[in-house]
Design a protein around this motif. Structure first.
Motif, PDB file in Angstrom:
ATOM      1  N   GLU A  56       0.874  -1.175   0.000  1.00  0.00           N
ATOM      2  CA  GLU A  56       0.000   0.000   0.000  1.00  0.00           C
ATOM      3  C   GLU A  56       0.912   1.225   0.000  1.00  0.00           C
ATOM      4  OE1 GLU A  56      -3.125   2.270  -0.381  1.00  0.00           O
ATOM      5  OE2 GLU A  56      -3.436   0.112  -0.133  1.00  0.00           O
ATOM      6  N   PRO A  57       1.312   1.724  -1.196  1.00  0.00           N
ATOM      7  CA  PRO A  57       2.289   2.826  -1.262  1.00  0.00           C
ATOM      8  C   PRO A  57       1.763   4.103  -0.611  1.00  0.00           C
ATOM      9  CG  PRO A  57       2.032   1.742  -3.399  1.00  0.00           C
ATOM     10  CD  PRO A  57       0.918   1.248  -2.520  1.00  0.00           C
ATOM     11  N   VAL A  58       2.596   4.697   0.222  1.00  0.00           N
ATOM     12  CA  VAL A  58       2.286   5.982   0.853  1.00  0.00           C
ATOM     13  C   VAL A  58       3.535   6.849   0.843  1.00  0.00           C
ATOM     14  CG1 VAL A  58       0.477   5.015   2.334  1.00  0.00           C
ATOM     15  CG2 VAL A  58       2.817   5.146   3.173  1.00  0.00           C
ATOM     16  N   LYS A  59       3.339   8.140   0.992  1.00  0.00           N
ATOM     17  CA  LYS A  59       4.440   9.097   1.066  1.00  0.00           C
ATOM     18  C   LYS A  59       4.180  10.076   2.195  1.00  0.00           C
ATOM     19  CE  LYS A  59       6.054   9.252  -3.752  1.00  0.00           C
ATOM     20  NZ  LYS A  59       6.275  10.144  -4.925  1.00  0.00           N
ATOM     21  N   ALA A  60       5.242  10.629   2.715  1.00  0.00           N
ATOM     22  CA  ALA A  60       5.127  11.660   3.744  1.00  0.00           C
ATOM     23  C   ALA A  60       6.173  12.735   3.464  1.00  0.00           C
ATOM     24  CB  ALA A  60       5.328  11.074   5.137  1.00  0.00           C
ATOM     25  N   ARG A  61       5.772  13.976   3.590  1.00  0.00           N
ATOM     26  CA  ARG A  61       6.677  15.124   3.449  1.00  0.00           C
ATOM     27  C   ARG A  61       6.732  15.825   4.798  1.00  0.00           C
ATOM     28  NH1 ARG A  61       5.700  20.592   1.971  1.00  0.00           N
ATOM     29  NH2 ARG A  61       7.543  21.621   1.053  1.00  0.00           N
ATOM     30  N   TYR A  62       7.933  15.929   5.349  1.00  0.00           N
ATOM     31  CA  TYR A  62       8.071  16.436   6.710  1.00  0.00           C
ATOM     32  C   TYR A  62       9.251  17.397   6.819  1.00  0.00           C
ATOM     33  CZ  TYR A  62      11.707  12.844   6.922  1.00  0.00           C
ATOM     34  OH  TYR A  62      12.818  12.077   6.666  1.00  0.00           O
ATOM     35  N   GLU A  63       9.217  18.207   7.866  1.00  0.00           N
ATOM     36  CA  GLU A  63      10.274  19.204   8.070  1.00  0.00           C
ATOM     37  C   GLU A  63      11.508  18.560   8.687  1.00  0.00           C
ATOM     38  OE1 GLU A  63      10.767  22.708  11.245  1.00  0.00           O
ATOM     39  OE2 GLU A  63       9.180  23.135   9.755  1.00  0.00           O
ATOM     40  N   PHE A  64      12.668  18.889   8.123  1.00  0.00           N
ATOM     41  CA  PHE A  64      13.940  18.372   8.640  1.00  0.00           C
ATOM     42  C   PHE A  64      14.997  19.442   8.378  1.00  0.00           C
ATOM     43  CE2 PHE A  64      17.847  15.877   8.665  1.00  0.00           C
ATOM     44  CZ  PHE A  64      17.653  15.042   9.748  1.00  0.00           C
ATOM     45  N   THR A  65      15.203  20.314   9.339  1.00  0.00           N
ATOM     46  CA  THR A  65      16.112  21.452   9.158  1.00  0.00           C
ATOM     47  C   THR A  65      17.517  21.105   9.642  1.00  0.00           C
ATOM     48  OG1 THR A  65      15.321  22.329  11.270  1.00  0.00           O
ATOM     49  CG2 THR A  65      14.312  23.194   9.279  1.00  0.00           C
ATOM     50  N   LYS A  66      18.047  20.016   9.134  1.00  0.00           N
ATOM     51  CA  LYS A  66      19.411  19.591   9.455  1.00  0.00           C
ATOM     52  C   LYS A  66      20.076  19.111   8.171  1.00  0.00           C
ATOM     53  CE  LYS A  66      18.164  18.003  14.118  1.00  0.00           C
ATOM     54  NZ  LYS A  66      18.061  16.819  15.020  1.00  0.00           N
ATOM     55  N   PRO A  67      21.387  19.025   8.153  1.00  0.00           N
ATOM     56  CA  PRO A  67      22.055  18.518   6.958  1.00  0.00           C
ATOM     57  C   PRO A  67      21.854  17.026   6.778  1.00  0.00           C
ATOM     58  CG  PRO A  67      23.654  18.938   8.703  1.00  0.00           C
ATOM     59  CD  PRO A  67      22.334  19.471   9.194  1.00  0.00           C
ATOM     60  N   LEU A  68      22.059  16.561   5.553  1.00  0.00           N
ATOM     61  CA  LEU A  68      22.044  15.133   5.235  1.00  0.00           C
ATOM     62  C   LEU A  68      23.487  14.748   4.901  1.00  0.00           C
ATOM     63  CD1 LEU A  68      18.896  14.944   2.907  1.00  0.00           C
ATOM     64  CD2 LEU A  68      18.997  14.713   5.379  1.00  0.00           C
ATOM     65  N   ILE A  69      24.224  14.318   5.917  1.00  0.00           N
ATOM     66  CA  ILE A  69      25.655  14.063   5.753  1.00  0.00           C
ATOM     67  C   ILE A  69      25.864  12.692   5.135  1.00  0.00           C
ATOM     68  CG2 ILE A  69      27.879  13.910   6.926  1.00  0.00           C
ATOM     69  CD1 ILE A  69      26.784  15.708   9.091  1.00  0.00           C
ATOM     70  N   HIS A  70      26.463  12.698   3.949  1.00  0.00           N
ATOM     71  CA  HIS A  70      26.730  11.468   3.210  1.00  0.00           C
ATOM     72  C   HIS A  70      28.230  11.378   2.944  1.00  0.00           C
ATOM     73  CE1 HIS A  70      25.897   8.230   0.266  1.00  0.00           C
ATOM     74  NE2 HIS A  70      26.905   8.760  -0.417  1.00  0.00           N
ATOM     75  N   VAL A  71      28.854  10.320   3.437  1.00  0.00           N
ATOM     76  CA  VAL A  71      30.279  10.086   3.196  1.00  0.00           C
ATOM     77  C   VAL A  71      30.389   9.051   2.080  1.00  0.00           C
ATOM     78  CG1 VAL A  71      32.465   9.311   4.179  1.00  0.00           C
ATOM     79  CG2 VAL A  71      30.882  10.657   5.572  1.00  0.00           C
TER      80      VAL A  71
END
Length: 494
Positions: A230-245
């Protein structure tokens, strides 16, 4: 199956060997199950009760599945299959399975099933430690993470705007078996979730999700057939970086003569947060620092090191970076570094950090023989509230010259290992180096142990001093020999 999917998925198969303590460095801890293209998981189990947890409080989703399974076959069974899409197989990391009621019993064996490279549904095979008798039940605790699974929407924002992320999942937990009862709980970092999919209720049940603060609950649902989603999506606030190494190389160099162990870590870091919609404004950035609002930029990185760590350094491609602080006492060793510039979404920042430590705190001798045991963290690195994800990690343990019979043990999933020679100044044949490779791991695995055992013969310990002595002695003899040569100019006598 695509090569990348195979490589990334194989990492979780290390669980079997590590649980049994098998850490032979000559055998990479990977596992693959080859089955025919007509394969379909046999319906030997049913899920009596399943709870699917999704945690979105960090920059990568962490998921866990607690499920009570029952053997509905007429004979004992020990193979349970877990489905994933091809995209998920590319990014899944650190999949571990335990007995939910007895977590101290160790990890279950996990292997990837390779049977149809064109199928969008792939499987992990979970091997139960003991065959489950007909009508017997067992509770599984399955945990894993996804890398690069969160996407900012909009993709570009102003320097002071708040960031929103989108995550897509299924309200029904994907399963290869019929599930009689289940629910999915989603934990967001805050109550600010402006958009999310609503699933209508059925059979008199209310619509989903039920919202309690920052926790959303989809379900409970009644019987769901195998493979249902049952595909669902959510859009939410995230005021931090997305650190990817993208790549981290960690060197651990052991020196018996110096009584020192040197650590050095090289990072290729990217911030996957929303890009800036306009040019970066240094004036605007400076004015913000007075009230320090939440930002998607990486402003600093914090490294909690082992007590007793000394002599830290921090450099990037330009050279030494002075914006760092280090405090050390009997209770802690803490390194805080600030990049040369704030790293906003889409920006890269390669850098290097290193430090030294007392070898006695990490190494001990085995009895009266030549054996030694080295115990160090597999992964240290920055510890951030938003989390850090690592796409490719290479750990290199550089042992003294002459070390032999090297073996290792760790509960971090691996995809490869090798032993080679590392040549440095004044070496004769080179130092023994153990290299371990892991992919798609997260900072939740931080501080897990890496135990390396090796033999270091008594005479091998004198290889370096002897080489130094012979070198200096050769220079002295050469200088003396040259000094005895008569280079004066005289005329011939008549």
């Amino acid at each position: 199956m695509r090569p990348l999917a195979i490589a990334t998925a194989l990492l979780s198969a290390a669980s079997t060997a590590l649980a049994t303590g098998d850490g032979n460095a000559t055998k990479p801890l990977i596992s693959r199950v080859n089955l025919p293209s007509t394969f379909a998981p046999p319906q030997n189990f049913k899920n009596l009760n399943l709870v699917h947890y999704i945690n979105l409080e960090k920059s990568y989703p962490r998921e866990s599945i607690n499920v009570v399974i029952e053997n509905i076959a007429s004979s004992a069974q020990d193979e349970y299959y877990l489905p994933f899409t091809s995209r998920q197989m590319d990014t899944i990391g650190a999949l571990e399975v335990k007995d939910r009621k007895d977590p101290e019993a160790g990890l279950f064996g996990v292997g990837i099933v390779e049977f149809d490279p064109q199928s969008d549904t792939q499987f992990y095979r979970i091997r139960l430690p003991k065959s489950l008798a007909p009508k017997a039940q067992q509770t599984l605790g399955i945990s894993f993470s996804y890398l690069s699974a969160l996407h900012p929407l909009p993709a570009s924002i102003a320097q002071q705007d708040k960031q929103h992320l989108v995550y897509a999942f299924s309200a029904y937990c994907p399963s290869a078996y019929v599930t009689l009862k289940q629910k999915t709980e989603v934990k967001f970092p805050s109550v600010h979730v402006p958009e999310y999919t609503i699933v209508p209720g059925a059979n008199g049940q209310p619509e989903s999700p039920q919202v309690q603060g920052s926790k959303f609950t989809y379900g409970p649902y009644g019987e769901v057939p195998a493979g249902a989603t049952e595909p669902v999506k959510a859009r939410y606030e995230f005021t931090k970086p997305l650190i990817h190494v993208a790549r981290m190389e960690r060197d651990i160099e052991v020196s018996h003569w110096g009584g020192n162990i040197a650590f050095e870590e090289r990072y290729t870091m990217t911030n996957r947060a929303a890009n800036l919609s306009k040019h970066f404004s240094r004036v605007e950035w400076a004015s913000q620092q007075y009230y320090n609002p939440p930002s998607t930029a990486v402003k600093e990185l914090k490294f909690p090191l082992k007590v007793g760590s000394i002599d830290p350094y921090f450099t990037d491609v330009i050279g030494n970076v002075s914006t760092s602080r280090f405090r050390s006492n009997k209770r802690e060793a803490y390194l805080e570094i600030k990049p040369r510039y704030p790293v906003f979404g889409g920006w890269n920042y390669p850098f290097l950090v290193g430090w030294n430590a007392d070898l006695k705190k990490n190494l001990r001798k085995i009895g009266t023989g030549n054996g030694y045991v080295l115990n160090v963290p597999f992964l240290e690195g920055p510890k951030q509230p938003e989390g850090v994800e690592y796409e490719h990690v290479e750990i290199r343990v550089i042992l003294p010259e002459g070390a032999e019979n090297v073996q290792y043990s760790t509960n971090v999933p691996l995809v490869g290992s090798s032993i080679s020679l590392h040549k440095t100044f004044m070496d004769t044949k080179g130092r023994t180096a153990l290299t371990l490779t892991s992919v798609n791991i997260v900072d939740d695995l931080r501080d897990r142990e890496l135990i390396v055992t090796y033999d270091y013969p008594f005479l091998a310990a004198f290889r370096k001093p002897l080489a130094v002595f012979v070198g200096f002695f050769s220079i002295f003899v050469a200088a003396w020999g040259i000094g005895t040569i008569d280079t004066s100019i005289r005329g011939k006598r008549s």
